[in-house]
Scaffold this motif. Structure first.
Motif, PDB file in Angstrom:
ATOM      1  N   TYR A 196      12.825   5.369   2.633  1.00 53.83           N
ATOM      2  CA  TYR A 196      11.768   4.914   2.911  1.00 53.83           C
ATOM      3  C   TYR A 196      11.902   3.341   3.012  1.00 53.83           C
ATOM      4  CZ  TYR A 196       9.327   8.636   0.430  1.00 53.83           C
ATOM      5  OH  TYR A 196       8.933   9.376   0.030  1.00 53.83           O
ATOM      6  N   PHE A 197      11.666   2.975   4.170  1.00 56.15           N
ATOM      7  CA  PHE A 197      11.501   0.911   4.674  1.00 56.15           C
ATOM      8  C   PHE A 197      10.287   0.688   5.642  1.00 56.15           C
ATOM      9  CE2 PHE A 197      13.880   3.140   8.491  1.00 56.15           C
ATOM     10  CZ  PHE A 197      13.739   2.890   9.920  1.00 56.15           C
ATOM     11  N   TYR A 198      10.605  -0.481   5.080  1.00 59.18           N
ATOM     12  CA  TYR A 198       9.209  -1.480   6.255  1.00 59.18           C
ATOM     13  C   TYR A 198      10.080  -2.742   6.676  1.00 59.18           C
ATOM     14  CZ  TYR A 198       5.402   1.447   4.223  1.00 59.18           C
ATOM     15  OH  TYR A 198       4.444   2.547   3.739  1.00 59.18           O
ATOM     16  N   ASN A 208       7.967   2.344   7.871  1.00 60.58           N
ATOM     17  CA  ASN A 208       6.702   2.541   7.714  1.00 60.58           C
ATOM     18  C   ASN A 208       5.605   3.562   7.115  1.00 60.58           C
ATOM     19  OD1 ASN A 208       6.809  -0.363   8.356  1.00 60.58           O
ATOM     20  ND2 ASN A 208       6.461   0.160  10.733  1.00 60.58           N
ATOM     21  N   ASP A 209       5.629   4.401   6.582  1.00 64.82           N
ATOM     22  CA  ASP A 209       4.877   5.805   6.654  1.00 64.82           C
ATOM     23  C   ASP A 209       5.702   5.839   4.912  1.00 64.82           C
ATOM     24  OD1 ASP A 209       3.687   7.770   5.977  1.00 64.82           O
ATOM     25  OD2 ASP A 209       4.473   8.586   7.640  1.00 64.82           O
ATOM     26  N   ALA A 210       5.016   5.914   3.851  1.00 63.66           N
ATOM     27  CA  ALA A 210       5.513   6.733   2.527  1.00 63.66           C
ATOM     28  C   ALA A 210       4.954   7.376   2.481  1.00 63.66           C
ATOM     29  CB  ALA A 210       5.092   5.186   1.383  1.00 63.66           C
ATOM     30  N   THR A 263       7.220  12.900  -8.757  1.00 61.60           N
ATOM     31  CA  THR A 263       7.474  14.265  -7.920  1.00 61.60           C
ATOM     32  C   THR A 263       8.835  13.018  -6.499  1.00 61.60           C
ATOM     33  OG1 THR A 263       6.923  11.917  -6.025  1.00 61.60           O
ATOM     34  CG2 THR A 263       4.871  13.189  -6.947  1.00 61.60           C
ATOM     35  N   CYS A 264       9.666  14.256  -6.137  1.00 58.54           N
ATOM     36  CA  CYS A 264      10.794  14.595  -6.022  1.00 58.54           C
ATOM     37  C   CYS A 264      10.888  13.500  -5.511  1.00 58.54           C
ATOM     38  CB  CYS A 264      11.715  15.718  -5.628  1.00 58.54           C
ATOM     39  SG  CYS A 264      10.035  16.425  -3.790  1.00 58.54           S
ATOM     40  N   ILE A 265       9.790  13.070  -4.199  1.00 61.96           N
ATOM     41  CA  ILE A 265      10.681  12.442  -2.947  1.00 61.96           C
ATOM     42  C   ILE A 265       9.531  11.101  -3.293  1.00 61.96           C
ATOM     43  CG2 ILE A 265      10.800  13.691  -1.334  1.00 61.96           C
ATOM     44  CD1 ILE A 265       7.832  13.406  -0.290  1.00 61.96           C
ATOM     45  N   CYS A 266       8.755  10.533  -4.549  1.00 59.07           N
ATOM     46  CA  CYS A 266       8.880   9.397  -4.442  1.00 59.07           C
ATOM     47  C   CYS A 266       9.747   8.215  -4.514  1.00 59.07           C
ATOM     48  CB  CYS A 266       8.131   9.707  -6.122  1.00 59.07           C
ATOM     49  SG  CYS A 266       8.573   9.346  -6.847  1.00 59.07           S
ATOM     50  N   VAL A 267       8.575   6.461  -3.953  1.00 58.37           N
ATOM     51  CA  VAL A 267       9.809   6.067  -4.286  1.00 58.37           C
ATOM     52  C   VAL A 267      10.403   5.781  -5.750  1.00 58.37           C
ATOM     53  CG1 VAL A 267       9.984   3.365  -4.191  1.00 58.37           C
ATOM     54  CG2 VAL A 267       8.691   4.394  -2.352  1.00 58.37           C
ATOM     55  N   GLN A 316       0.482  -1.652  -0.064  1.00 54.87           N
ATOM     56  CA  GLN A 316      -0.149  -0.276   0.170  1.00 54.87           C
ATOM     57  C   GLN A 316       0.625   1.258   0.133  1.00 54.87           C
ATOM     58  OE1 GLN A 316      -2.429  -0.572   3.921  1.00 54.87           O
ATOM     59  NE2 GLN A 316      -3.948  -2.101   2.153  1.00 54.87           N
ATOM     60  N   GLY A 317       2.476   1.469   0.669  1.00 48.92           N
ATOM     61  CA  GLY A 317       2.706   2.241   0.762  1.00 48.92           C
ATOM     62  C   GLY A 317       3.619   2.469  -0.675  1.00 48.92           C
ATOM     63  N   ALA A 318       3.799   1.639  -1.111  1.00 46.93           N
ATOM     64  CA  ALA A 318       4.643   2.080  -2.381  1.00 46.93           C
ATOM     65  C   ALA A 318       3.821   1.994  -3.631  1.00 46.93           C
ATOM     66  CB  ALA A 318       5.302  -0.227  -2.831  1.00 46.93           C
ATOM     67  N   ILE A 319       2.627   1.136  -3.320  1.00 46.34           N
ATOM     68  CA  ILE A 319       1.270   2.298  -4.495  1.00 46.34           C
ATOM     69  C   ILE A 319       1.707   3.671  -4.424  1.00 46.34           C
ATOM     70  CG2 ILE A 319      -1.045   2.082  -4.849  1.00 46.34           C
ATOM     71  CD1 ILE A 319       0.607   0.113  -6.465  1.00 46.34           C
TER      72      ILE A 319
END
Length: 483
Positions: free
Chosen positions: A418-420, A442-444, A287-291, A274-277
């Motif tokens: 980011y990391f989970y 745990n927060d994207a 976006t500059c901070i997207c995965v 969900q976070g990756a999506i």
């Protein structure tokens, strides 16, 4: 929205409280979802830039002396007008840059939150008293506004990237000249209308559109511009640093990123998907901070890819004004071609397309790219080393924590990571080891008005948001009084 003409008030420069620029040449603003011209805006240059700076400089004399409570009321009023006109502003945003309407509505709320935050921070610009060096000495530290601010903003968040600069500038007592991206000036012009409606005095807020090189050079060479704040590419940021030297300007830069997402074996896979999506495909990955690259521990590699593919397969690509659309168009053909180049390079070096891997050029101004997952990627692929700025996700496996930290930090950029993991001990060590200004555990979607946003290394200088966000707009004056 039908084609509009430059003579309309809302498609002009806003300088010293007046809508100007009818006499100038103009350039088209194009809807990237349809290719249609939706507006013509002024093609300003050095003359207009100098006029805007002069207006801001004149207005600064009184605005900087206004009580902070009064500045706060003006800023809050603009935020209230934004909320009241959310649908209008969101539609303009979608028309000129293509993001789904639901995302545009979210951006309006996000953008207004910076004004709301800094309306409060305007009241909290504190100095301090220091013990004197002798019985007859008193020392004070006073905080004062830096002066006229030039703000250069990008196309991908045409409202929020303005208010994130406008809010703290006005709160500190600065005046401002805004130069929005050529692709998305209409959102900025609408914000100027809201400032006008809120009664902000003439010259405090100014905006002009036109040649970015000429306007930027005029900003940098004008000694009355005391601060420049820029969000955009690292290459342009470096150029601004060099240009700022001649007049020793205060400068804030939010530049490029190449955000890693690390998924450990003890992660909640559903939460990670969900976070990756949410992070990767927001704004079509622009976006500059997207995965931008995903690393998955080997023991859960196949499990994550299976779940991720299923979620991605449900995403719908199309015109952002249509119901149910999750991913809009690329901003332009150049952006599309970069995405295509990254995918082709990865495939040629052994990556496998799990889903997507293709796009469509409808005409010179309209390009769509399908959400794409690449697996079995390696560190030598371009997509793992450059910011893609599109809806493409490369996935690489890893074995140990030490290995993935090396992968993640092996970049000149350090904006977001980011990391989970559900393991607090592991997560604390990972968080401390990542060389990034923003870390989502745990927060994207970590961005919020009350937190400092900015990067390390070549991702920028300074922070926006939070209590730190007003600091770049303030000067520190030390006063030593002999009694």
């Amino acid at each position: 929205m039908s084609e509009v003409q430059v003579t309309e008030k809302k498609h002009l420069n806003f300088i010293n409280g007046e809508w100007t620029g009818v006499e100038l040449g103009s350039f088209d603003v194009i809807n990237p979802a349809t290719g249609k011209v939706i507006a013509n805006v002024p093609k300003s240059g050095k003359k207009e830039t100098d006029e805007a700076v002069e207006a801001a400089h004149t207005a600064y004399q009184s605005w900087s002396k206004l009580a902070s409570t009064e500045r706060s009321q003006y800023i809050r009023k603009v935020a209230e007008i934004m909320h009241a006109n959310k649908e209008e502003l969101a539609k303009i945003m979608t028309l000129e840059m293509g993001k789904p309407l639901a995302e545009s509505r979210g951006e309006v709320i996000y953008a207004a939150s910076f004004l709301e935050w800094y309306a409060e921070e305007a009241r909290r610009v504190y100095g301090r008293t220091i013990p004197g060096k002798s019985a007859n000495n008193r020392i004070q530290v006073v905080r004062q506004p830096v002066g006229v601010v030039a703000a250069i903003t990008p196309w991908n968040f045409p409202a929020a990237m303005i208010t994130r600069k406008l809010g703290p500038a006005l709160a500190a007592g600065c005046t401002i000249v805004i130069k929005p991206a050529e692709s998305t000036p209409l959102t900025a012009m609408k914000l100027m209308e809201y400032c006008e409606e809120a009664g902000i005095p003439n010259g405090v807020v100014n905006l002009l559109t036109g040649n970015p090189g000429e306007i930027g050079e005029a900003f940098m060479s004008n000694p009355k511009v005391r601060k420049v704040t820029f969000t955009g590419s690292t290459a342009v940021g470096k150029q601004l640093i060099r240009q700022s030297a001649d007049t020793v300007k205060n400068i804030s830069l939010e530049l490029g990123g190449h955000a890693p997402l690390i998924i450990f074996e003890d992660a909640d896979i559903e939460k990670a998907v969900q976070g990756a999506i949410a992070s990767k495909f927001r704004n079509a990955g622009q976006t500059c901070i997207c995965v931008n690259r995903i690393y998955v521990q080997s023991s859960v590699y196949d499990k994550f890819i299976t779940a991720f593919k299923e979620a991605v397969s449900r995403l719908k690509v199309g015109n952002g004004l249509n119901d149910g659309v999750d991913i809009g168009p690329m901003i332009n053909k150049a952006g599309y071609e970069k995405v295509e180049k990254h995918v082709q390079d990865a495939v040629s070096k052994g990556a496998e397309v799990v889903i997507g891997g293709r796009g469509e050029i409808i005409n010179e101004n309209v390009c769509y790219y399908q959400p794409t997952i690449l697996k079995d990627v390696s560190a030598d692929m371009v997509v793992m080393n450059e910011e893609t700025f599109g809806p493409v996700v490369p996935i690489q496996r890893f074995e140990t924590d030490e290995e993935v930290i090396e992968y993640a930090n092996n970049s000149p950029y350090g904006l977001a990571a980011y990391f989970y993991t559900e393991n607090v001990t592991r997560g604390t060590k990972i968080m401390e080891s990542l060389d990034f200004g923003i870390v989502g555990w745990n927060d994207a979607l970590p961005s919020t008005a009350q937190a400092p946003f900015g990067g390390m290394k070549e991702s920028g200088i300074g922070r926006e948001g939070g209590i730190e966000g007003i600091e770049p707009y303030l000067e520190t004056k030390y006063v030593s009084l002999g009694l």
